[in-house]
Design a protein around this motif. Sequence first.
Motif, PDB file in Angstrom:
ATOM      1  N   LEU A   1       0.813  -1.212   0.000  1.00  0.00           N
ATOM      2  CA  LEU A   1       0.000   0.000   0.000  1.00  0.00           C
ATOM      3  C   LEU A   1       0.850   1.269   0.000  1.00  0.00           C
ATOM      4  O   LEU A   1       0.479   2.279  -0.594  1.00  0.00           O
ATOM      5  CB  LEU A   1      -0.933  -0.001   1.214  1.00  0.00           C
ATOM      6  CG  LEU A   1      -1.976  -1.122   1.238  1.00  0.00           C
ATOM      7  CD1 LEU A   1      -2.776  -1.071   2.522  1.00  0.00           C
ATOM      8  CD2 LEU A   1      -2.897  -1.027   0.035  1.00  0.00           C
ATOM      9  N   ASP A   2       1.977   1.231   0.662  1.00  0.00           N
ATOM     10  CA  ASP A   2       2.881   2.369   0.668  1.00  0.00           C
ATOM     11  C   ASP A   2       3.887   2.170  -0.464  1.00  0.00           C
ATOM     12  O   ASP A   2       4.937   1.576  -0.279  1.00  0.00           O
ATOM     13  CB  ASP A   2       3.584   2.481   2.020  1.00  0.00           C
ATOM     14  CG  ASP A   2       4.457   3.713   2.092  1.00  0.00           C
ATOM     15  OD1 ASP A   2       3.939   4.814   1.873  1.00  0.00           O
ATOM     16  OD2 ASP A   2       5.665   3.556   2.347  1.00  0.00           O
ATOM     17  N   TYR A   3       3.550   2.675  -1.643  1.00  0.00           N
ATOM     18  CA  TYR A   3       4.285   2.304  -2.852  1.00  0.00           C
ATOM     19  C   TYR A   3       5.272   3.362  -3.344  1.00  0.00           C
ATOM     20  O   TYR A   3       6.058   3.115  -4.258  1.00  0.00           O
ATOM     21  CB  TYR A   3       3.301   2.007  -3.988  1.00  0.00           C
ATOM     22  CG  TYR A   3       2.317   3.115  -4.274  1.00  0.00           C
ATOM     23  CD1 TYR A   3       2.678   4.238  -5.000  1.00  0.00           C
ATOM     24  CD2 TYR A   3       1.005   3.040  -3.815  1.00  0.00           C
ATOM     25  CE1 TYR A   3       1.787   5.254  -5.267  1.00  0.00           C
ATOM     26  CE2 TYR A   3       0.096   4.053  -4.061  1.00  0.00           C
ATOM     27  CZ  TYR A   3       0.489   5.150  -4.790  1.00  0.00           C
ATOM     28  OH  TYR A   3      -0.407   6.158  -5.039  1.00  0.00           O
ATOM     29  N   ASP A   4       5.263   4.540  -2.761  1.00  0.00           N
ATOM     30  CA  ASP A   4       6.005   5.667  -3.333  1.00  0.00           C
ATOM     31  C   ASP A   4       7.491   5.389  -3.505  1.00  0.00           C
ATOM     32  O   ASP A   4       8.055   5.579  -4.583  1.00  0.00           O
ATOM     33  CB  ASP A   4       5.812   6.916  -2.462  1.00  0.00           C
ATOM     34  CG  ASP A   4       4.386   7.430  -2.496  1.00  0.00           C
ATOM     35  OD1 ASP A   4       3.682   7.124  -3.472  1.00  0.00           O
ATOM     36  OD2 ASP A   4       3.964   8.125  -1.561  1.00  0.00           O
ATOM     37  N   ASP A   5       8.156   4.943  -2.436  1.00  0.00           N
ATOM     38  CA  ASP A   5       9.610   4.753  -2.489  1.00  0.00           C
ATOM     39  C   ASP A   5       9.993   3.654  -3.481  1.00  0.00           C
ATOM     40  O   ASP A   5      10.961   3.792  -4.245  1.00  0.00           O
ATOM     41  CB  ASP A   5      10.165   4.425  -1.104  1.00  0.00           C
ATOM     42  CG  ASP A   5      10.079   5.614  -0.152  1.00  0.00           C
ATOM     43  OD1 ASP A   5       9.895   6.744  -0.638  1.00  0.00           O
ATOM     44  OD2 ASP A   5      10.187   5.409   1.071  1.00  0.00           O
ATOM     45  N   VAL A   6       9.244   2.553  -3.468  1.00  0.00           N
ATOM     46  CA  VAL A   6       9.542   1.437  -4.372  1.00  0.00           C
ATOM     47  C   VAL A   6       9.344   1.880  -5.821  1.00  0.00           C
ATOM     48  O   VAL A   6      10.161   1.569  -6.699  1.00  0.00           O
ATOM     49  CB  VAL A   6       8.657   0.219  -4.055  1.00  0.00           C
ATOM     50  CG1 VAL A   6       8.908  -0.914  -5.047  1.00  0.00           C
ATOM     51  CG2 VAL A   6       8.911  -0.272  -2.633  1.00  0.00           C
TER      52      VAL A   6
END
Length: 607
Positions: A195-200
Amino acid sequence: MNLSVINSPFDENQATQLNQIIQNLTIEQQVWLSGYLTANLQSVTTKQETPSEVAQFVLNKGTSSNSDRHITVLYGSETGNAQGLAEKLADRLVELNFNVQLNAMSDFKTKELKKVEDLFVISSTHGEGNPPDNAISFHEFLHGRKAPNLADVRFSVLSLGDASYEFFCQTGKEFDSRLEALGGARLVERRDCDLDYDDVAESWMDHIIEQLSDKSLSEETASTTNEVQLTNDKHYSKSQPYKAEILENINLNGRGSNKEVRHIELQFEDYGEAYEPGDCLVVIPENDEKLVDRLLEILNWDAQIDIPINEKGDVLTLKNALQHHFEITKLTKTLLQKAAELFDNSDLSEHVLDYEWIKSYIYGRDLIDLIQDFQPKALAPEVLYQFLRKLPPREYSIASSYEANPDEVHITVGAVRYYSHQRERQGVCSIQLAERLEAGESASVYLKKNPNFKFPFDEATPVIMIGPGTGVAPFRSYLQEREELGLNGQTWLFFGEQHFTTDFLYQTEWQDWLKTGVLSKIDLAFSRDTNEKVYVQHKIEEQSEAFYEWLINGAALYVCGDEQYMAKDVHEAIHNVLVKEGNMSDEEAEVYLTQMKQDKRYQRDVY
């Protein structure tokens, strides 16, 4: 780059207006506008070009090229996350003078696949491992016998998903393996995003640019990339949320109801950005302080020590990290597997080898359960980031119209409470909004566009809206907007809940809109008021003849709410209407519905 009187021929007022417009345009819209302006400047040409033709030239060719190879970026997106990332990737590549074509998978002509050179796929996974609606046809083609040999294609896949689901990032994994099976060469390894996809996602994009440039990012490229990211980001975001004051927090249910649905109004006077019916308000939640204190007590940890929260070494106090940064109320397969490595608990290490046990155990349990059931031998707070994921934001369909309420945003929130494994449980964000935040206090929020749930604003298109429970929220937004714009026309709402007397959400508003003609027709299903439970899908089949007539007259169909049961049952009911009233076979009915989706006449916002 923002326009100003220094770097452009515009005066201050013109530059301000243009900046406000440009920052809200997608890459496709920016390119189309560029082509349109270019076309208007061409007074003489050997071939009369349309603005769209010029826009396509600008997008695909540019003024100069960084590579002779052609780049195709395809996205499959249900809620807009994959689309937003695809637009960002295309934007960065265009700024670096690469040849780029950007398409939703549903808009991509499959016969062109054999001509593709560099292919980048960004796709979410919907439900239990299914492609999102606008990726279904391309997914089927790619896995069918007509898929071409891709020996000359370089590719990479970015998968979006939720690690709490069994088939995590399944659609992206299938695209990745199929492209390889068809002969494609993987340029960058697939990355799977939680769900926390920004860095990847940023890391994946950086690696793509490095590979395309056949070198690491130079200082010049890095500078350009950073500028693109800055100008492409919204003013408010997950990392820079807006503090919205709560103006009203009202329980919509009557006394004695089994439900608690809150109508919450937030102040948005100086937000500086408009929203449309179908868009979402994203709330950044925090864990219940009582739950955090209980966890600290069990572990006997000092709440005020500083701990790292990621690989980069960013630091928060332990209590702050547990309350605002880490997700502690949901377990996933990945979390259990990583915890087994860190807990040094032989029982847990043995159990995580059994996937059926994992599926059973994670249901209805949280981090406190895991620690109590499998005591860690030497768990240090400094390693929490190695197995806990970030607390994900929550998205709520906006229930108000910007035209009617430009200084406010309304949302409809169902309070989640349940009992599981000898403990009372609560929804993280829903109970924060329902109980822990009162009028006058603030919530951290930002707007999110939903490009796959857009309504028509004309009087010629009939509109059917199906939204039981809190799924009715975007339809309140839509009808408010139609009322404000003075639009009449055919609008039909299907709403369902448990009891008429206690659970008829926004009852007086629907009735007022019926009187004024903003709403033409309403069908209600209150499941607990009759001996046999009646749901919205039953009402659709009861109104089979009229429903079919609306469809063949060009009605646009919208469904919002629970995906696991309601959306599937509603789809089946509509399918049955087509079979019964249209004398279609099952296959023909599905083809009809698929075409409706491709024509944007059948849109769903389900969760």
